[in-house]
Design a protein around this motif. Structure first.
Motif, PDB file in Angstrom:
ATOM      1  N   PHE A  14       0.828  -1.204   0.000  1.00 20.74           N
ATOM      2  CA  PHE A  14       0.000   0.000   0.000  1.00 20.74           C
ATOM      3  C   PHE A  14       0.867   1.260   0.000  1.00 20.74           C
ATOM      4  N   ASP A  15       1.934   1.267   0.794  1.00 21.69           N
ATOM      5  CA  ASP A  15       2.852   2.406   0.812  1.00 21.69           C
ATOM      6  C   ASP A  15       3.447   2.641  -0.575  1.00 21.69           C
ATOM      7  N   TYR A  17       2.188   1.721  -3.433  1.00 18.55           N
ATOM      8  CA  TYR A  17       1.107   2.199  -4.307  1.00 18.55           C
ATOM      9  C   TYR A  17       0.881   3.698  -4.118  1.00 18.55           C
ATOM     10  N   CYS A  18       0.806   4.138  -2.878  1.00 19.48           N
ATOM     11  CA  CYS A  18       0.583   5.569  -2.596  1.00 19.48           C
ATOM     12  C   CYS A  18       1.722   6.425  -3.138  1.00 19.48           C
ATOM     13  N   LYS A  19       2.946   5.964  -2.986  1.00 24.55           N
ATOM     14  CA  LYS A  19       4.092   6.718  -3.485  1.00 24.55           C
ATOM     15  C   LYS A  19       4.052   6.828  -5.004  1.00 24.55           C
ATOM     16  N   LEU A  22       1.333   9.418  -5.958  1.00 27.14           N
ATOM     17  CA  LEU A  22       1.793  10.786  -5.717  1.00 27.14           C
ATOM     18  C   LEU A  22       2.845  11.211  -6.733  1.00 27.14           C
TER      19      LEU A  22
END
Length: 141
Positions: A14-15, A17-19, A22
């Motif tokens: 998830f981290d 994916y978020c990076k 962004l």
């Protein structure tokens, strides 16, 4: 043990994916800014001669025109040329232009006021600007 490592894996995924999201959004914003630089010029960088081509000066801007916008109220427009051009637009385009440029509202706020989708507001505003340009060019000839 397995459950804990599975949770950590999900968290790392998830981290990551978020990076990525962004990073891609940032890249898209920079691309959009570069694209707009090709078409937009700041007024400060224009010479008087160039500015005269794109700006219409009205003498005696004392006349005020009132436009009513549903769910908002009355908007005052000064300047006969722009007021006459606004009168020729359809009511929905007129409302969007008045809210956007005369009251300084964002597309999101306009969409909330008029019960529309933000993208619809953006498209109608862009189309209304094209129509206004045509009307005002004919008016000044």
């Amino acid at each position: 043990m397995y459950l804990q490592s599975h949770k950590k894996h999900k968290q790392h995924a998830f981290d990551s994916y978020c990076k990525k999201i962004l990073k891609n959004e940032t890249r898209n914003i920079y691309k959009e800014i570069e694209r707009l630089k090709k078409y937009e010029v700041s007024m400060e960088s224009l010479s008087e001669k160039d500015l005269g081509k794109h700006v219409i000066y009205e003498s005696g801007m004392t006349s005020e025109f009132l436009f009513y916008v549903e769910n908002v109220g009355t908007v005052i427009v000064t300047g006969e040329i722009i007021a006459e051009a606004l009168k020729l637009l359809s009511k929905d385009k007129q409302d969007i232009i008045l809210l956007s440029y005369f009251l300084g509202m964002s597309d999101r706020k306009i969409a909330e006021k008029l019960n529309l989708v933000r993208r619809t507001v953006s498209r109608r505003r862009n189309r209304a600007l094209v129509d206004l340009k045509k009307i005002m060019e004919e008016y000044t000839k």
